[in-house]
Design an enzyme around this catalytic site. Structure first.
Site, PDB file in Angstrom:
ATOM      1  CB  CYS A 176      -8.894   7.510   0.409  1.00 33.59           C
ATOM      2  SG  CYS A 176     -10.423   6.831   1.041  1.00 33.59           S
ATOM      3  CG  HIS A 177      -5.279   7.375  -1.515  1.00 34.29           C
ATOM      4  ND1 HIS A 177      -6.464   6.816  -1.917  1.00 34.29           N
ATOM      5  CD2 HIS A 177      -4.605   6.408  -0.862  1.00 34.29           C
ATOM      6  CE1 HIS A 177      -6.489   5.551  -1.525  1.00 34.29           C
ATOM      7  NE2 HIS A 177      -5.387   5.281  -0.879  1.00 34.29           N
ATOM      8  N   GLY A 178      -5.833  12.028  -0.266  1.00 29.74           N
ATOM      9  CA  GLY A 178      -5.538  13.456  -0.293  1.00 29.74           C
ATOM     10  C   GLY A 178      -5.706  14.160  -1.627  1.00 29.74           C
ATOM     11  CE1 TYR A 181      -4.031   1.837   0.163  1.00 26.19           C
ATOM     12  CE2 TYR A 181      -3.291   2.741   2.253  1.00 26.19           C
ATOM     13  CZ  TYR A 181      -4.193   2.730   1.214  1.00 26.19           C
ATOM     14  OH  TYR A 181      -5.236   3.611   1.218  1.00 26.19           O
TER      15      TYR A 181
END
Lengths: 418, 195
Positions: B159-161, A295
């Site tokens: 989640c991932h900006g 991840y």
């Protein structure tokens, strides 16, 4: 080592059976009398532990299916039903859930063992590659299993991971729609994941059979990396290694039970006790610990497709490891420089796991990028070059020699006391 | 031996290839329904349109509705948010395509192209981050407007900006595209039909 059997049945029933189905001869040749290097250390016991874990997961899994309902309206509650109402369900469900983590702990030790002692080198390349296939099937199985409780992390984990395929140019969208059976993760997704989660462990059992077959052709590697040269180097698997494996399995089960009975939720996420809600994403979503290094690699690359390629590449590169490592010396014990790089690589993998659990911002991103680069440099630059420039230590003439000289040193050490 | 003399090798090759080809086509025709059953079924496709009454959505309010299993964000934007969205030049954008099914395809990502004429206060778009599918949070991120202690407009994916501006366009982060505008139309002054 897989030549014709020299088993001679003694009893009249044994003879009768041997002429019809020589199953005892197979057991005797491949398990009981199987010649095994005499110097295997505890790192060699994890194959046995993994086989046991697979059996345990299948057993608890079959029981859970008797009480679980794979439907978006009932899945979450049926898991709670198992924990609260089913007789002993609280324990069986946790053995299955925690068992997944134990399975991965064992497989990671098993893989790092193979990497340190060069167990992937000739003539064990196919054995290693089958192992990588087992690892991939394990990852897919665990991922689909995690979706079944239908908690918030189940749902959003499923959504993010299936969305990885949308990064594929042109056909990505069609592939995700096909995987979902709709336009988002929903009931069709849950029921197909359930079906496949039940199927894959049995595929795994089949591939493990191939793995063991491929092991039995060249036989075990060993801590010296020197091939077996005579009967002096080996001992029969039974009773020596059945006893050693049995002892370690008992210790491992204690470790397993500690987590199940004292820290049953520590390895999971609290938010998964909240039912899946397609309208709200949890503030911080992370996969289970065993996926975290990958991840981190996914998020390290600022491009969607690039991240997906790097993530899958970091696993698939293991397939060509036997050809990337150019050194002909197998064991890291005789490769002083490799030993250092191996330790650095192991630390990098753990550090990537830590970074994968942190939000993707600031220094975490920078470190993820540096360590991702190092991960690939280890395989693509360090291993190929090291095999050519490193000067390995002198190898023992045989396994028996290595064992004897070790004991001799012990005797010398004792001498001053006399 | 005499039969071997009469074998016509090219005839045999033809038979092998023909058998193989028919077998391959047959296998493909058998496998296709087994694969296709996983595609969206008739009941999933049947849920393809929804109607929503927007009369209750006041200025500065935002609702989420469910369409085809995904959230759709509907925001009644303030004048300042619209103004901020219009002030952005196209070459400042990470994705210059409108990603809109209410304007003509391939249009520039202007605020006009992402809304319906005469109803440009309503921004209707998928609440699905174009990176990996999380739901962006409203009134968050670097491109939301700051009014005193309150942030309005703008979206941020936790989640991932990824940061989206007041027209739902990607401005910063890993997401590659603007939040897509689904096909929809006003069927009365206050009602829309999505799909």
């Amino acid at each position: 080592m897989s030549g014709p059997s020299n088993y001679q049945p003694t009893s009249s029933f044994g003879k009768w059976m041997h002429e019809r189905l020589p199953v005892y001869a197979l057991l005797k040749d491949t398990v009981l009398d199987f010649p095994t290097p005499k110097n295997l250390n505890y790192f060699w016991t994890f194959g046995g532990i993994l086989t046991l874990m697979l059996v345990a997961q299948i057993l608890t899994g079959i029981i859970l299916v008797m009480h679980y309902t794979p439907h978006v309206d009932m899945a979450f509650e049926s898991k709670e039903h198992i924990i609260r109402n089913v007789n002993g369900g609280w324990m069986i469900q946790k053995f299955h859930e925690v068992g997944a983590s134990m399975f991965f702990i064992a497989v990671y030790i098993h893989m790092f063992r193979g990497m340190y002692y060069g167990s992937y080198k000739a003539p064990r390349e196919v054995l290693w590659m089958i192992g990588v296939i087992i690892y991939l099937i394990m990852m897919a199985t665990a991922f689909m299993g995690y979706v079944l409780p239908w908690g918030q992390m189940s749902f959003w984990g499923a959504k993010v991971i299936t969305n990885l395929f949308s990064a594929i140019p042109f056909v990505g969208e069609s592939i995700t729609t096909w995987l979902w059976g709709g336009y988002s993760v929903d009931n069709p997704t849950l029921s197909r994941f359930f079906s496949l989660h039940y199927l894959m462990p049995f595929m795994l059992a089949g591939v493990v059979g191939l793995h063991i077959w491929a092991l039995h052709v060249p036989g075990n590697n060993n801590p010296t990396g020197v091939s077996v040269k005579s009967g002096q180097d080996t001992i029969p698997f039974h009773p020596y290694y059945t006893a050693k494996d049995g002892f370690v399995i008992a210790v491992f089960m204690l470790f397993f039970c500690f987590w199940v009975f004292y820290r049953p939720d520590y390895l999971g996420h609290a938010i998964n006790y909240e039912q899946a809600n397609p309208l709200v994403t949890p503030a911080h979503i992370v996969p289970e610990w065993y996926y975290l290094p990958f991840y981190a690699i996914l998020r390290a690359i600022p491009d969607k497709l690039g991240g997906v390629i790097a993530m899958f590449g970091s696993i698939l590169i293991l397939f060509v490891l036997p050809w990337l490592d150019t050194s002909r010396v197998r064991s890291g014990n005789y490769r002083p420089i490799f030993k250092g790089f191996f330790i650095v690589f192991a630390i990098v993998c753990v550090a990537l796991g830590y970074l994968g659990s942190k939000p993707a911002e600031g220094a975490y991103v920078v470190w993820s990028r540096i360590l991702t680069a190092y991960y690939f440099i280890h395989f693509l630059v360090i291993l190929p070059v090291l095999g050519l420039v490193e000067n390995p230590k002198a190898l023992p003439a045989s396994i028996a020699d290595a064992v004897l000289s070790k004991n001799k040193n012990k005797q010398y050490a004792l001498q001053p006391a006399e | 031996m005499s039969t071997a003399d009469h074998v016509d090798a090219s005839k045999r090759d033809f038979l092998y290839i023909a058998t193989g080809a028919v077998g391959a086509v047959g296998a493909a025709m058998t496998v296709w329904p087994l694969i296709n059953q996983m595609n969206p079924d008739a009941s999933v496709k049947a849920l393809a349109t929804v109607e929503i009454d927007l009369a209750a959505v006041a200025e500065g309010q935002e609702i989420k509705v469910f369409w085809r299993g995904n959230p759709v964000i509907i925001r009644n934007r303030t004048a300042k948010e619209i103004e901020a969205a219009k002030a952005v030049k196209i070459d400042e954008l990470k994705d210059s395509d409108a990603r809109s099914q209410v304007s003509k395809e391939g249009g520039a990502a202007t605020d006009e192209n992402r809304t319906v004429k005469d109803h440009e206060n309503f921004l209707v778009m998928m609440g699905v981050c174009t990176h990996l599918g999380c739901v962006p949070i409203g009134g968050e991120g670097e491109f939301a407007l700051v009014e005193g202690s309150v942030k309005t407009g703008g979206w941020y994916c936790p989640c991932h900006g990824s940061h989206y501006d007041t027209a739902g366009r990607i401005r910063k982060g890993p997401a590659p595209e603007n939040l897509p505008v689904p096909p929809y139309a006003f069927i009365s002054d206050t009602k829309i039909r999505i799909g």
